[in-house]
Design an enzyme around this catalytic site. Structure first.
Site, mmCIF file in Angstrom:
data_model
loop_
_atom_site.group_PDB
_atom_site.id
_atom_site.type_symbol
_atom_site.label_atom_id
_atom_site.label_comp_id
_atom_site.label_asym_id
_atom_site.label_seq_id
_atom_site.Cartn_x
_atom_site.Cartn_y
_atom_site.Cartn_z
ATOM 1 N N PHE A 136 0.870 -1.183 0.000
ATOM 2 C CA PHE A 136 0.000 0.000 0.000
ATOM 3 C C PHE A 136 0.900 1.224 0.000
ATOM 4 O O PHE A 136 1.634 1.476 0.957
ATOM 5 C CB PHE A 136 -0.927 0.039 1.217
ATOM 6 C CG PHE A 136 -1.847 1.235 1.188
ATOM 7 C CD1 PHE A 136 -3.039 1.178 0.482
ATOM 8 C CD2 PHE A 136 -1.512 2.411 1.836
ATOM 9 C CE1 PHE A 136 -3.879 2.283 0.427
ATOM 10 C CE2 PHE A 136 -2.344 3.516 1.787
ATOM 11 C CZ PHE A 136 -3.532 3.451 1.085
ATOM 12 N N ASP A 221 9.662 2.690 1.292
ATOM 13 C CA ASP A 221 8.504 3.440 1.773
ATOM 14 C C ASP A 221 8.462 3.346 3.297
ATOM 15 O O ASP A 221 8.063 2.331 3.863
ATOM 16 C CB ASP A 221 7.230 2.846 1.147
ATOM 17 C CG ASP A 221 5.965 3.560 1.573
ATOM 18 O OD1 ASP A 221 5.975 4.239 2.626
ATOM 19 O OD2 ASP A 221 4.939 3.414 0.884
ATOM 20 N N LYS A 250 3.206 10.553 7.729
ATOM 21 C CA LYS A 250 2.519 10.149 8.959
ATOM 22 C C LYS A 250 3.104 10.768 10.227
ATOM 23 O O LYS A 250 2.838 11.917 10.546
ATOM 24 C CB LYS A 250 2.459 8.624 9.031
ATOM 25 C CG LYS A 250 1.469 8.024 8.020
ATOM 26 C CD LYS A 250 1.260 6.547 8.261
ATOM 27 C CE LYS A 250 0.268 5.937 7.267
ATOM 28 N NZ LYS A 250 -1.118 6.370 7.486
#
Length: 404
Positions: A136, A221, A250
């Site tokens: 994702f 990532d 985040k």
């Protein structure tokens, strides 16, 4: 749910585009690792805004930094820069252990950081990208091409071409996929959305070897795994590899939207030149102030080491329950999944919410926990003590209509 919560959710359904479905709660405020809904019920937040609220809610250092910056300058555009933007870029390069000549591009989200990484890879003169099954990387159309879940991808195809997905952790599949036509291999060190899965350090080291041999970029990532979440500043540091770029978001802003691409070394950083990419809001003074405050608080409070020790404490405590519904606890630091022997994660999460705990049923048989890095072992123990009853309730026989 209370009356005000229900009323607000009715208004939500009428006015907010329904891409998220109907949320169960309308949250009003938070403090530390707790949040309260609009009807006054308190919850222990063990999801942390999906690994975003690294310092929890209302952390004084973050509140002070963004309040001060809001009074000075929130936004100046990238026609100019700010001292905070420069300082945050320098800090990220240092924390990542990136070599001299490394540089940072600031965006507003993880998906935007991935978009920047895709454009970086195109500047190699190649267009092939290798990503992993279960990945994702975001929902913008470029990032979506790297994301694997068919339900996310298929409604928007055709996506950008040239993306190959390989089985996550399968070394032979990775060897077969990386060629001289590959621009980049893009991997999560731990797949959060797929259920907190890790391929192990050997897999990441192989990805580094293959990309080096074929002249491709290795992009890791770290959007969910970075900023201390897994017990080191970045998860790749546990594997002993040096990537060509990482994406970050985040936890970096502690709740203020921010994303970043860190390009390692002058050759990689030089691939994108003036005018080839941009962002109106990226790295603005408010976001930079938030990022600097978060990084400083994590360092001052020893939260990277705390994530490692608290994560091990959680694993040991849940394992010690010897509950028949718990298969294992996987992950690293304070990014964990309690893996169940039956596909009842959604039921357990609903029972947990009723009992005052917020957890994420990331897969039918897995509960994801990504609490604020400031969570205490006592708070984790509070959840663990309640867990057996929550698990039992999820598998208890349901009364028939006659019995009810």
């Amino acid at each position: 749910m209370g009356a005000r919560n229900d009323e607000l959710l009715e208004r939500y359904q009428r006015s907010v585009l329904g891409v998220f479905g109907l949320p169960p709660l309308v949250l009003a405020h938070g403090s530390g690792c707790h949040v309260w809904d609009v009807d006054g019920k308190r919850y222990l937040d063990l999801v942390g805004g999906l690994a975003v609220n690294a310092l929890g809610h209302g952390h004084p250092a973050l509140v002070s930094a963004i309040s001060k910056q809001a009074g000075e300058a929130i936004h100046v555009s990238n026609l100019f820069t700010s001292e905070g933007q420069i300082a945050l870029a320098e800090r990220l390069v240092t924390l990542a252990g990136a070599p001299e000549g490394s540089a940072v591009f600031f965006a507003n989200s993880g998906a935007e950081a991935i978009e920047a990484a895709i454009k970086l890879s195109r500047r190699t003169g190649r267009s092939g990208i290798v990503a992993a099954e279960g990945a994702f990387h975001g929902r913008t159309t470029g990032a979506l091409a790297l994301t694997h879940k068919p339900a996310y991808r298929e409604p928007f195809e055709p996506l950008i071409p040239g993306v190959t997905h390989v089985a996550y952790g399968d070394e032979e599949a990775l060897r077969a996929a990386v060629t001289d036509a590959t621009a980049a291999v893009v991997l999560e060190p731990v797949q959060g959305e797929a259920g907190v899965l890790s391929p192990g350090p050997a897999y990441l080291r192989l990805a580094r070897e293959l990309t080096t041999a074929h002249g491709a970029l290795l992009v890791l990532d770290e959007i969910q795994t970075g900023i201390g979440r897994t017990g080191t500043w970045f998860a790749f540091q546990q594997a002993g590899v040096v990537p060509d770029a990482i994406t970050v978001a985040k936890g970096l802003g502690g709740g203020v939207p921010i994303g970043a691409l860190v390009a390692f070394g002058p050759e990689v950083a030089g691939l994108l030149t003036a005018g080839q990419h941009g962002s109106t809001f990226g790295g603005n003074p408010l976001a930079a102030a938030a990022g600097l405050a978060v990084l400083q608080a994590i360092e001052d409070e020893g939260l990277v080491q705390h994530a490692a020790t608290a994560g091990r404490h959680l694993v040991d405590a849940v394992t010690a329950l010897h509950h028949p519904l718990v298969r294992e606890v996987r992950g690293a630091g304070l990014l964990r999944a309690i893996v169940l022997t039956e596909p009842v994660a959604a039921q357990v999460a609903a029972s947990a919410r009723e009992a005052g705990f917020i957890v994420n049923p990331v897969a039918p048989d897995a509960l994801r926990l990504a609490p604020p890095l400031v969570v205490t072992t006592e708070q984790l123990d509070e959840f663990v003590a309640a867990l057996p009853a929550l698990l039992d309730a999820a598998t208890a026989p349901q009364p028939t209509s006659e019995e009810s």
